[in-house]
Design a protein around this motif. Sequence first.
Motif, PDB file in Angstrom:
ATOM      1  N   ILE A  74      -1.060  -8.238   4.056  1.00  0.00           N
ATOM      2  CA  ILE A  74      -1.200  -6.714   3.406  1.00  0.00           C
ATOM      3  C   ILE A  74       0.286  -5.829   4.039  1.00  0.00           C
ATOM      4  CG2 ILE A  74      -3.421  -6.582   3.622  1.00  0.00           C
ATOM      5  CD1 ILE A  74      -3.480  -5.303   6.104  1.00  0.00           C
ATOM      6  N   HIS A  75       0.738  -5.156   3.375  1.00  0.00           N
ATOM      7  CA  HIS A  75       2.034  -4.555   3.658  1.00  0.00           C
ATOM      8  C   HIS A  75       1.852  -3.005   3.565  1.00  0.00           C
ATOM      9  CE1 HIS A  75       3.594  -8.422   3.430  1.00  0.00           C
ATOM     10  NE2 HIS A  75       2.765  -8.624   2.481  1.00  0.00           N
ATOM     11  N   PHE A  76       1.994  -2.167   4.604  1.00  0.00           N
ATOM     12  CA  PHE A  76       1.889  -0.680   4.722  1.00  0.00           C
ATOM     13  C   PHE A  76       3.387  -0.036   4.303  1.00  0.00           C
ATOM     14  CE2 PHE A  76      -1.229  -2.321   8.114  1.00  0.00           C
ATOM     15  CZ  PHE A  76      -2.400  -1.992   6.946  1.00  0.00           C
ATOM     16  N   VAL A  77       3.451   0.792   3.475  1.00  0.00           N
ATOM     17  CA  VAL A  77       4.731   1.444   3.041  1.00  0.00           C
ATOM     18  C   VAL A  77       4.623   2.925   3.639  1.00  0.00           C
ATOM     19  CG1 VAL A  77       6.162   1.919   1.171  1.00  0.00           C
ATOM     20  CG2 VAL A  77       4.829  -0.261   1.027  1.00  0.00           C
ATOM     21  N   ASP A 113       0.707  -1.329   0.112  1.00  0.00           N
ATOM     22  CA  ASP A 113       0.010   0.003   0.160  1.00  0.00           C
ATOM     23  C   ASP A 113       0.905   1.273  -0.063  1.00  0.00           C
ATOM     24  OD1 ASP A 113      -1.980   2.083   0.740  1.00  0.00           O
ATOM     25  OD2 ASP A 113      -1.930   1.682   2.763  1.00  0.00           O
ATOM     26  N   PHE A 114       1.261   1.680  -1.203  1.00  0.00           N
ATOM     27  CA  PHE A 114       2.132   2.877  -1.417  1.00  0.00           C
ATOM     28  C   PHE A 114       1.529   4.327  -1.740  1.00  0.00           C
ATOM     29  CE2 PHE A 114       2.146   1.612  -5.692  1.00  0.00           C
ATOM     30  CZ  PHE A 114       2.437   2.686  -6.386  1.00  0.00           C
ATOM     31  N   CYS A 132       3.614  -4.859   8.334  1.00  0.00           N
ATOM     32  CA  CYS A 132       2.892  -5.935   7.673  1.00  0.00           C
ATOM     33  C   CYS A 132       2.118  -6.582   8.509  1.00  0.00           C
ATOM     34  CB  CYS A 132       4.044  -7.021   7.253  1.00  0.00           C
ATOM     35  SG  CYS A 132       5.253  -6.254   6.068  1.00  0.00           S
ATOM     36  N   ILE A 133       1.000  -7.125   8.112  1.00  0.00           N
ATOM     37  CA  ILE A 133       0.039  -8.189   8.752  1.00  0.00           C
ATOM     38  C   ILE A 133      -0.174  -9.367   7.605  1.00  0.00           C
ATOM     39  CG2 ILE A 133      -2.344  -8.128   9.746  1.00  0.00           C
ATOM     40  CD1 ILE A 133      -2.447  -5.124   9.999  1.00  0.00           C
ATOM     41  N   VAL A 134       0.452 -10.305   8.247  1.00  0.00           N
ATOM     42  CA  VAL A 134       0.342 -11.870   7.704  1.00  0.00           C
ATOM     43  C   VAL A 134      -0.314 -12.636   8.379  1.00  0.00           C
ATOM     44  CG1 VAL A 134       1.796 -13.389   6.406  1.00  0.00           C
ATOM     45  CG2 VAL A 134       2.513 -10.947   6.870  1.00  0.00           C
ATOM     46  N   PRO A 135      -1.754 -13.029   8.122  1.00  0.00           N
ATOM     47  CA  PRO A 135      -2.210 -13.942   8.628  1.00  0.00           C
ATOM     48  C   PRO A 135      -1.892 -15.310   8.321  1.00  0.00           C
ATOM     49  CG  PRO A 135      -3.957 -12.387   7.613  1.00  0.00           C
ATOM     50  CD  PRO A 135      -2.456 -12.020   7.109  1.00  0.00           C
ATOM     51  N   SER A 136      -1.302 -15.389   6.892  1.00  0.00           N
ATOM     52  CA  SER A 136      -0.651 -16.870   6.600  1.00  0.00           C
ATOM     53  C   SER A 136       0.188 -16.736   5.649  1.00  0.00           C
ATOM     54  CB  SER A 136      -1.913 -17.805   6.490  1.00  0.00           C
ATOM     55  OG  SER A 136      -1.258 -18.992   6.085  1.00  0.00           O
ATOM     56  N   ILE A 137       1.542 -17.152   5.507  1.00  0.00           N
ATOM     57  CA  ILE A 137       1.975 -17.225   4.757  1.00  0.00           C
ATOM     58  C   ILE A 137       1.834 -17.856   3.345  1.00  0.00           C
ATOM     59  CG2 ILE A 137       4.459 -16.829   5.864  1.00  0.00           C
ATOM     60  CD1 ILE A 137       5.417 -19.362   5.594  1.00  0.00           C
TER      61      ILE A 137
END
Length: 392
Positions: free
Chosen positions: A371-374, A311-312, A360-365
């Motif tokens: 989701i990844h906040f930039v 998310d940039f 980042c929020i990673v429920p499962s790899i």
Amino acid sequence: MIPAGSGGRNRPIEHASFYAALPLIDDFERLSDTANFTALPEDWLIGVSDIEGSTAEIAKGRYKAVNMVGAAVISAQMNAMDGQPFPFVFGGDGATFAIWPEQARAAADAMRAVQRWALDEYGITLRAALVPVRDIRAAGLRIAVARYRVSDGVDYAMFHGGGASWAEQALKDGIYGFDPAPSGVRPDLTGLSCRWAPQSARNDMILSLVVVPVPGASARLYAQVAAEIVTLAQTLDRGGHPVPRDGPAMQWPPEGVALEARAQRRSGTLLRQRAGILFQTFMAWLLTRTGWTVGGFDARRYNRAVAGNSDFRKWDDGLKMTLDCDNETSKRIEALLAHYHDRGILRYGLHRQDSAIMTCIVPSIMRNDHIHFVDGAAGGYTAAATAMKVQG
């Protein structure tokens, strides 16, 4: 978006399905058109949060911790929602989200738990509140939402109308607010991580940009200017995306291991939590370097998904972007903004730095919904917003 799952818990379907039913928008430029936003229901509530003294924290070099606390607000809500989709926006030193009334108690509990955790673990004071949409409308403002799809697995909420900003200011003014949960209460931050190395600029800089309309100015003209800024950014490689196409840079041990250990510790010692994270990140580093797969996990494919899911750029009562930018494009953007600021159409803030960071929020790899906040690595959105306030 958080993919819909089981466990509606008797929530009214018109509430639980409102956000999930919104159309997905694939073209970011379309978000400059307010017709693509839908008003939130009047009985919903807006969750707002803000770190007190975030500028001072940045001056201490703690912006990664500031980002972690801001993202924790969203992580705690995701875990409280049992997989139900809801709109949220990451703001660097805080977050905004919206929920329906039946979720209010769980949302408040989660926010108060994050307040306690931030204070106990980092010495950071997090202001937080739930603000009724009715109050925002009574103030003469609108709050509307759209869904922007960045990949097949992830979409992000966008807010428009000025209502979210009004709610945040009301929080800062003390009109709304929660006290932290009692000592010992911890939020569920499952999935919250901070493992990637800073992403060095491939061009001349990482440019953090915040642009908001001046109240009473022409909405049509502001939308045209915002669309022009997005068009300028599109001339950059991948629209200025600061995360490389094949995924972010990795280093071992990761810089954020201590921050993540504090987020994930529910019981036991920090040392044990830290050791577990170090082992996991070493394996990820090894699999990325070698291209090996383990148990169906392909680290290189996952890293590419990280880039796609990041998310940039966003609409959050205005345009916010974190761009890998060259000097010439930066000057063109600033000249355009300065021109329309002088005409009384918008206010803006810019901040330049050498790298970007991700939380980042990673429920499962094993799924593609991570989701990844930039943000910029040296102040980012918070510094840009501060520059806007100074500018006036």
